[in-house]
Design a protein around this motif. Structure first.
Motif, PDB file in Angstrom:
ATOM      1  N   ALA A   1      -3.806  12.168  -3.749  1.00  0.00           N
ATOM      2  CA  ALA A   1      -3.030  11.311  -3.942  1.00  0.00           C
ATOM      3  C   ALA A   1      -3.764   9.913  -4.191  1.00  0.00           C
ATOM      4  N   ILE A   2      -3.706   9.842  -5.371  1.00  0.00           N
ATOM      5  CA  ILE A   2      -5.132   8.331  -5.477  1.00  0.00           C
ATOM      6  C   ILE A   2      -4.308   7.230  -4.594  1.00  0.00           C
ATOM      7  N   PRO A   3      -5.183   7.083  -3.460  1.00  0.00           N
ATOM      8  CA  PRO A   3      -4.938   5.878  -2.579  1.00  0.00           C
ATOM      9  C   PRO A   3      -4.697   4.175  -3.848  1.00  0.00           C
ATOM     10  N   PRO A   4      -3.920   3.564  -3.157  1.00  0.00           N
ATOM     11  CA  PRO A   4      -3.933   3.189  -1.493  1.00  0.00           C
ATOM     12  C   PRO A   4      -2.201   4.001  -1.460  1.00  0.00           C
ATOM     13  N   VAL A   5      -1.782   5.090  -0.054  1.00  0.00           N
ATOM     14  CA  VAL A   5      -0.824   5.775  -0.280  1.00  0.00           C
ATOM     15  C   VAL A   5       0.102   4.430   0.955  1.00  0.00           C
ATOM     16  N   THR A   6      -0.822   4.131   2.241  1.00  0.00           N
ATOM     17  CA  THR A   6       0.418   3.247   2.998  1.00  0.00           C
ATOM     18  C   THR A   6      -1.645   1.898   3.058  1.00  0.00           C
ATOM     19  N   VAL A   7      -0.330   0.602   3.909  1.00  0.00           N
ATOM     20  CA  VAL A   7      -2.080  -0.562   3.458  1.00  0.00           C
ATOM     21  C   VAL A   7      -1.757  -0.524   5.048  1.00  0.00           C
ATOM     22  N   LEU A   8      -2.163  -1.270   5.955  1.00  0.00           N
ATOM     23  CA  LEU A   8      -2.640  -2.034   6.910  1.00  0.00           C
ATOM     24  C   LEU A   8      -2.486  -3.458   6.205  1.00  0.00           C
ATOM     25  N   ASP A   9      -2.051  -4.209   5.952  1.00  0.00           N
ATOM     26  CA  ASP A   9      -2.545  -6.027   5.537  1.00  0.00           C
ATOM     27  C   ASP A   9      -2.862  -6.765   5.988  1.00  0.00           C
ATOM     28  N   ALA A  10      -3.974  -8.079   6.162  1.00  0.00           N
ATOM     29  CA  ALA A  10      -4.563  -8.202   7.072  1.00  0.00           C
ATOM     30  C   ALA A  10      -3.249  -9.170   7.860  1.00  0.00           C
ATOM     31  N   ALA A  11      -2.072 -10.064   7.216  1.00  0.00           N
ATOM     32  CA  ALA A  11      -1.593 -10.085   8.340  1.00  0.00           C
ATOM     33  C   ALA A  11      -0.890  -9.072   9.403  1.00  0.00           C
ATOM     34  N   ASP A  12      -0.515  -7.531   9.343  1.00  0.00           N
ATOM     35  CA  ASP A  12      -0.282  -7.297  10.501  1.00  0.00           C
ATOM     36  C   ASP A  12      -1.538  -6.986  11.349  1.00  0.00           C
ATOM     37  N   HIS A  13      -2.915  -6.950  10.584  1.00  0.00           N
ATOM     38  CA  HIS A  13      -4.123  -7.202  11.552  1.00  0.00           C
ATOM     39  C   HIS A  13      -4.704  -8.034  12.419  1.00  0.00           C
TER      40      HIS A  13
END
Length: 530
Positions: free
Chosen positions: A319-331
């Motif tokens: 399954a070609i990424p991205p499947v999910t993403v943790l973005d800069a705001a969440d970091h």
């Protein structure tokens, strides 16, 4: 939409703007405009077809990072052929198994691999050598010829055309759980990945002044950024191999704004002095990471010393990424007081559906652990040639890819990956997820990398063992004591062993299968050096 159309569109739209720069396969620095790249890709595509190759034929591509590698990557797919990237870190026996599995007729290889591919080349109808002259290729004997000769082919009046669902790539797993299996990727898969990558990882199309650096192998995570930057008209810089000091220099010298790496590369970057890393903090718009968990303290150090724009993404060969993403705001939120967020894989990308299910395939409530499944245009067409048929039977059900990853979701739609189904430890009848224990061991000051696994035990079925690298004075007692304060008794490691270095697989992940085999054989592990 297909790859040939995307390349042709970029060439016409962006013309003389620089598309890519870096060393070519012969080591000479090369700078190509979008128009020049488009013409070279078109000529190579026509040249490949004039060899007698037909749409759907499989072409093995064995190279390290170079501008030439990017050209062949695009040209093979633009010709309607199926690109099979061979990881140069694999053993030649693995290359031979992949070639036999996909029944490839053509091999393109970097001249540095000439001595390694003798047996493989003998079984090919066509062998194209990259980075040499025609005379050099002729002296190699057999069917070898120089890839550059294909550039003598006149450019076509219009690009080749492929159906969106036509196969254009076979991507083989790293083989840590058996022989590699080929995931079939189509033009539609790649377009979906490009859209998801642009929207969710990059946060929108790159600008004309943005520069992506291929600091890691194009065969892996870095290759996911080729099309997003190509179609946006942004520049790409290619490094032949990872070197933290040269990368830091490239940020200043070439104006690098984006890159994506694996966590081990981040750790090596952080080993540089503050004055070397200073320019990165001012210039980097994104540092993406994927492929393995990254300890909180490494994330914090990267956020403070490299860039505040950290993005994590999750995906699979299937399954070609991205499947999910943790973005800069969440970091930023995680570092500001919500540390649990940093262990999350983030939310689903734009065109992705995702569920967590039980063994019967039924969706589980928020917070409960089950198998992660996903559906969308990013999911492979299936495994090539029925390879790994048992896995395939379990993997795709009613259009949903069963990933083999265990996870849970929260009420905001964030995914937490707990572990691989096959890595779960059963000790005394209790399930232990290694990832949870690894996160706790990584909290111990001085610990760098951690691998937790189950080893056969006559009393418990399996016992939990933690292996770690780090400062010499971090002893077993410190690790066990920390785990005693943070984990339930059945989850605590029965052993904690410091090693000099971990063995890594072809994608630079810790090779747990090798570790488990060594422990089961009763080897003395403290002196391991990888």
């Amino acid at each position: 939409m297909d790859i040939a159309t995307l390349v042709d569109r970029a060439a016409r739209r962006f013309g003389d703007r620089i598309a890519v720069e870096g060393p070519d396969a012969a080591g000479s620095w090369q700078q190509l405009s979008f128009a020049a790249l488009g013409e070279r890709v078109a000529r190579l595509a026509v040249g490949l077809r004039r060899l007698g190759l037909e749409p759907g034929d499989r072409v093995l591509d064995l190279q390290t990072n170079s501008t030439t590698y990017l050209e062949t990557d695009l040209a093979i797919r633009a010709a309607g052929l199926v690109r099979v990237a061979l990881n140069h870190r694999l053993h030649p026996d693995d290359w031979a198994r992949i070639a036999a599995d996909c029944r490839a007729t053509t091999l393109i290889h970097d001249v540095r691999f000439s001595g390694d591919v003798v047996g493989l080349a003998a079984d090919m109808e066509h062998v194209l050598v990259v980075g040499v002259t025609g005379d050099d290729a002729a002296r190699a004997g057999g069917p070898s010829s120089c890839l550059e000769t294909l550039l003598d082919t006149p450019a076509p009046a219009a690009p080749f055309s492929s159906e969106a669902d036509a196969l254009c790539g076979l991507h083989y797993s790293s083989g840590t759980t058996g022989h590699p299996k080929g995931a079939q990727r189509t033009h539609r898969n790649w377009l979906a990945g490009t859209i998801n990558m642009t929207h969710d990882v990059l946060g929108g199309p790159p600008s004309e002044t943005d520069v992506y650096c291929h600091a890691g192998p194009i065969t892996h995570t870095s290759g996911l950024f080729v099309l997003p930057f190509l179609v946006a008209g942004a520049r790409q810089l290619i490094m032949p191999k990872w070197d933290p000091e040269r990368f830091a220099d490239a940020v200043t010298r070439h104006g690098v704004t984006h890159t994506a790496v694996v966590p081990t590369m981040v750790s090596r970057l952080l080993a540089l002095a503050d004055d070397t890393l200073g320019p990165l903090r001012d210039r980097m718009k994104m540092l993406g990471y994927a492929g393995a968990p990254m300890p909180t303290e490494v994330i914090r150090a990267a956020h403070e010393r490299i860039t505040a724009n950290l993005v994590q993404y999750y995906g699979l060969v299937e399954a070609i990424p991205p499947v999910t993403v943790l973005d800069a705001a969440d970091h930023a939120r995680g570092l500001a007081g919500e540390p649990d967020l940093l262990a999350s894989a983030g939310r689903t990308a734009l065109g992705v559906e995702l569920r967590v299910v039980d063994s019967a395939g039924q969706s589980l409530p928020e917070g409960e652990v089950g198998e992660v499944i996903t559906r969308g245009d990013h999911v492979m067409r299936g495994y090539w040639n029925g390879s790994g048929r048992t896995d395939l039977g379990k993997a795709v059900v009613d259009g949903w890819l069963h990933t083999g990853d265990l996870g849970r979701m929260d009420n905001a739609g964030r995914l937490w990956l707990v572990d691989r189904v096959g890595d779960m430890i059963i000790t005394g009848g209790y399930n232990v997820y290694p990832r949870e224990v690894e996160d706790v061991v990584a909290e111990v000051p001085g610990v760098s990398q951690v691998a937790v696994l189950g080893v056969t035990d006559p009393d418990w079925g399996q016992r939990v063992v933690a292996l770690y690298t780090g400062e010499p004075d971090v002893g077993e007692d410190a690790v066990i004591s920390h785990c005693r304060a943070r984990l339930a008794s059945y989850k605590r490691p029965k052993q904690a062993i410091r090693v000099e270095a971990f063995p890594l697989n072809s994608t630079q992940k810790i090779a747990k299968k090798v570790l488990r085999e060594r422990l089961e054989r009763g080897e003395e592990v403290a002196s391991w050096t990888g």
